[in-house]
Scaffold this active site. Structure first.
Site, PDB file in Angstrom:
ATOM      1  CB  SER A  87     -53.887 -20.343 -67.736  1.00  0.00           C
ATOM      2  OG  SER A  87     -53.797 -18.993 -67.380  1.00  0.00           O
TER       3      SER A  87
ATOM      4  NE  ARG B 168     -52.051 -19.445 -58.556  1.00  0.00           N
ATOM      5  CZ  ARG B 168     -51.817 -20.384 -59.430  1.00  0.00           C
ATOM      6  NH1 ARG B 168     -52.788 -20.809 -60.192  1.00  0.00           N
ATOM      7  NH2 ARG B 168     -50.609 -20.910 -59.547  1.00  0.00           N
TER       8      ARG B 168
ATOM      9  CE  LYS C 171     -46.891 -22.754 -66.821  1.00  0.00           C
ATOM     10  NZ  LYS C 171     -47.538 -21.572 -66.215  1.00  0.00           N
TER      11      LYS C 171
ATOM     12  CG  HIS D 297     -54.121 -13.871 -64.979  1.00  0.00           C
ATOM     13  ND1 HIS D 297     -54.474 -14.873 -65.849  1.00  0.00           N
ATOM     14  CD2 HIS D 297     -53.027 -14.326 -64.332  1.00  0.00           C
ATOM     15  CE1 HIS D 297     -53.641 -15.888 -65.733  1.00  0.00           C
ATOM     16  NE2 HIS D 297     -52.747 -15.588 -64.811  1.00  0.00           N
TER      17      HIS D 297
HETATM   18  N1  COA Z   1     -55.263 -15.766 -61.138  1.00  0.00           N
HETATM   19  C1  COA Z   1     -55.365 -16.884 -61.858  1.00  0.00           C
HETATM   20  N2  COA Z   1     -54.311 -17.647 -62.193  1.00  0.00           N
HETATM   21  C2  COA Z   1     -53.123 -17.231 -61.768  1.00  0.00           C
HETATM   22  C3  COA Z   1     -52.944 -16.084 -61.011  1.00  0.00           C
HETATM   23  C4  COA Z   1     -54.073 -15.333 -60.692  1.00  0.00           C
HETATM   24  N3  COA Z   1     -54.009 -14.234 -59.977  1.00  0.00           N
HETATM   25  N4  COA Z   1     -51.641 -15.945 -60.733  1.00  0.00           N
HETATM   26  C5  COA Z   1     -51.024 -16.977 -61.319  1.00  0.00           C
HETATM   27  N5  COA Z   1     -51.931 -17.755 -61.929  1.00  0.00           N
HETATM   28  C6  COA Z   1     -51.671 -18.995 -62.633  1.00  0.00           C
HETATM   29  C7  COA Z   1     -51.561 -18.840 -64.099  1.00  0.00           C
HETATM   30  O1  COA Z   1     -52.826 -18.961 -64.705  1.00  0.00           O
HETATM   31  C8  COA Z   1     -50.641 -19.967 -64.449  1.00  0.00           C
HETATM   32  O2  COA Z   1     -51.384 -21.123 -64.603  1.00  0.00           O
HETATM   33  P1  COA Z   1     -50.885 -22.341 -65.525  1.00  0.00           P
HETATM   34  O3  COA Z   1     -49.633 -22.868 -64.884  1.00  0.00           O
HETATM   35  O4  COA Z   1     -52.003 -23.278 -65.413  1.00  0.00           O
HETATM   36  O5  COA Z   1     -50.656 -21.809 -66.913  1.00  0.00           O
HETATM   37  C9  COA Z   1     -49.752 -20.110 -63.212  1.00  0.00           C
HETATM   38  O6  COA Z   1     -50.430 -19.459 -62.199  1.00  0.00           O
HETATM   39  C10 COA Z   1     -48.423 -19.411 -63.318  1.00  0.00           C
HETATM   40  O7  COA Z   1     -48.455 -18.612 -64.425  1.00  0.00           O
HETATM   41  P2  COA Z   1     -47.743 -17.278 -64.744  1.00  0.00           P
HETATM   42  O8  COA Z   1     -47.987 -16.258 -63.695  1.00  0.00           O
HETATM   43  O9  COA Z   1     -48.152 -16.909 -66.091  1.00  0.00           O
HETATM   44  O10 COA Z   1     -46.287 -17.694 -64.630  1.00  0.00           O
HETATM   45  P3  COA Z   1     -45.510 -18.680 -65.536  1.00  0.00           P
HETATM   46  O11 COA Z   1     -44.817 -19.585 -64.592  1.00  0.00           O
HETATM   47  O12 COA Z   1     -46.333 -19.296 -66.592  1.00  0.00           O
HETATM   48  O13 COA Z   1     -44.506 -17.718 -66.264  1.00  0.00           O
HETATM   49  C11 COA Z   1     -42.917 -15.916 -66.398  1.00  0.00           C
HETATM   50  C12 COA Z   1     -43.757 -16.822 -65.530  1.00  0.00           C
HETATM   51  C13 COA Z   1     -43.380 -15.868 -67.846  1.00  0.00           C
HETATM   52  C14 COA Z   1     -43.056 -14.541 -65.798  1.00  0.00           C
HETATM   53  C15 COA Z   1     -41.474 -16.426 -66.282  1.00  0.00           C
HETATM   54  O14 COA Z   1     -41.391 -17.739 -66.768  1.00  0.00           O
HETATM   55  C16 COA Z   1     -40.533 -15.533 -67.041  1.00  0.00           C
HETATM   56  O15 COA Z   1     -40.193 -14.469 -66.549  1.00  0.00           O
HETATM   57  N6  COA Z   1     -40.111 -15.977 -68.234  1.00  0.00           N
HETATM   58  C17 COA Z   1     -39.263 -15.199 -69.097  1.00  0.00           C
HETATM   59  C18 COA Z   1     -37.827 -15.703 -69.087  1.00  0.00           C
HETATM   60  C19 COA Z   1     -37.138 -15.276 -67.830  1.00  0.00           C
HETATM   61  O16 COA Z   1     -36.866 -14.121 -67.580  1.00  0.00           O
HETATM   62  N7  COA Z   1     -36.801 -16.284 -67.029  1.00  0.00           N
HETATM   63  C20 COA Z   1     -36.154 -16.081 -65.757  1.00  0.00           C
HETATM   64  C21 COA Z   1     -37.149 -16.007 -64.663  1.00  0.00           C
HETATM   65  S1  COA Z   1     -36.311 -16.146 -63.120  1.00  0.00           S
END
Ligand code: COA
Length: 167
Positions: free
Chosen positions: A128, A90, A41, A17
């Site tokens: 994560s 990724r 989650k 990140h």
């Molecule tokens: N390095 C390391 N890990 C990475 C990474 C990077 N560069 N890019 C993504 N990841 C990992 C994260 O660690 C995470 O791992 P996990 O699943 O083990 O926790 C995974 O990829 C995806 O995580 P993240 O990027 O945090 O996305 P998410 O799917 O958890 O959440 C939100 C995405 C919060 C942006 C999305 O759910 C959201 O916008 N929610 C708000 C409500 C909303 O508007 N919803 C409509 C969306 S269409």
């Protein structure tokens, strides 16, 4: 003025990140790292804890701020005046999910564009949940997360109770 948002659950923030944040900060005038919750989650750290954790790592990057938001991402974009979402890719498996989110956000709020940055190759395996899994057994997470947040993660698992490494 190019104002961008890098949203994510960051539970906890990883070196992958941080790499995306630092690279995005060189591309956009202002970047907000937005701590959000994915409703699918369970959380290890509260939003405030995650904001503090990330803020402490970015003191030297002047155009980045860290905030949290509990609602829809597009509503934050409307309120803040940011019209770019940054997401890290990724592997190809990320792509389908990211494409769906990018289209949905764009349909909901036309001015918003999603920009994808490729995650550094060395962190393309990282997530994560990998950090949480290792840490929950007391494993070494020093190649996954910044050194300074390791004590907070260890402390949280001490509170929850570590799993037995040897089964
Ligand atoms: N390095 C390391 N890990 C990475 C990474 C990077 N560069 N890019 C993504 N990841 C990992 C994260 O660690 C995470 O791992 P996990 O699943 O083990 O926790 C995974 O990829 C995806 O995580 P993240 O990027 O945090 O996305 P998410 O799917 O958890 O959440 C939100 C995405 C919060 C942006 C999305 O759910 C959201 O916008 N929610 C708000 C409500 C909303 O508007 N919803 C409509 C969306 S269409």
């Amino acid at each position: 003025m190019k104002k961008a948002i890098y949203p994510g659950s960051f539970d906890p923030v990883t070196l992958g990140h941080l790499d995306i944040i630092k690279r995005a900060a060189t591309i956009f005038d202002e970047l907000t790292v937005l701590v959000m919750d994915n409703s699918q989650k369970c959380k290890l750290f509260s939003a405030d804890e995650r904001v503090n954790m990330i803020s402490g790592l970015l003191c030297d990057v002047s155009n980045v701020q860290v905030s949290s938001w509990a609602g829809l991402l597009v509503d934050y974009a409307k309120e803040s005046g940011a019209n770019i979402i940054v997401r890290g890719l990724r592997t190809t498996t990320d792509f389908e999910y990211e494409l769906q989110m990018a289209h949905t956000n764009h349909l909901e709020y036309d001015p918003i564009e999603t920009v994808f940055l490729t995650t550094a190759l060395s962190y393309s395996y990282l997530s994560s949940s990998v950090v949480r899994e290792f840490a929950s057994y007391g494993g070494d997470i020093s190649s996954f997360v910044p050194e300074s947040i390791i004590p907070m993660i260890k402390e949280r698992y001490k509170e929850i109770g570590l799993k037995d490494r040897k089964g």
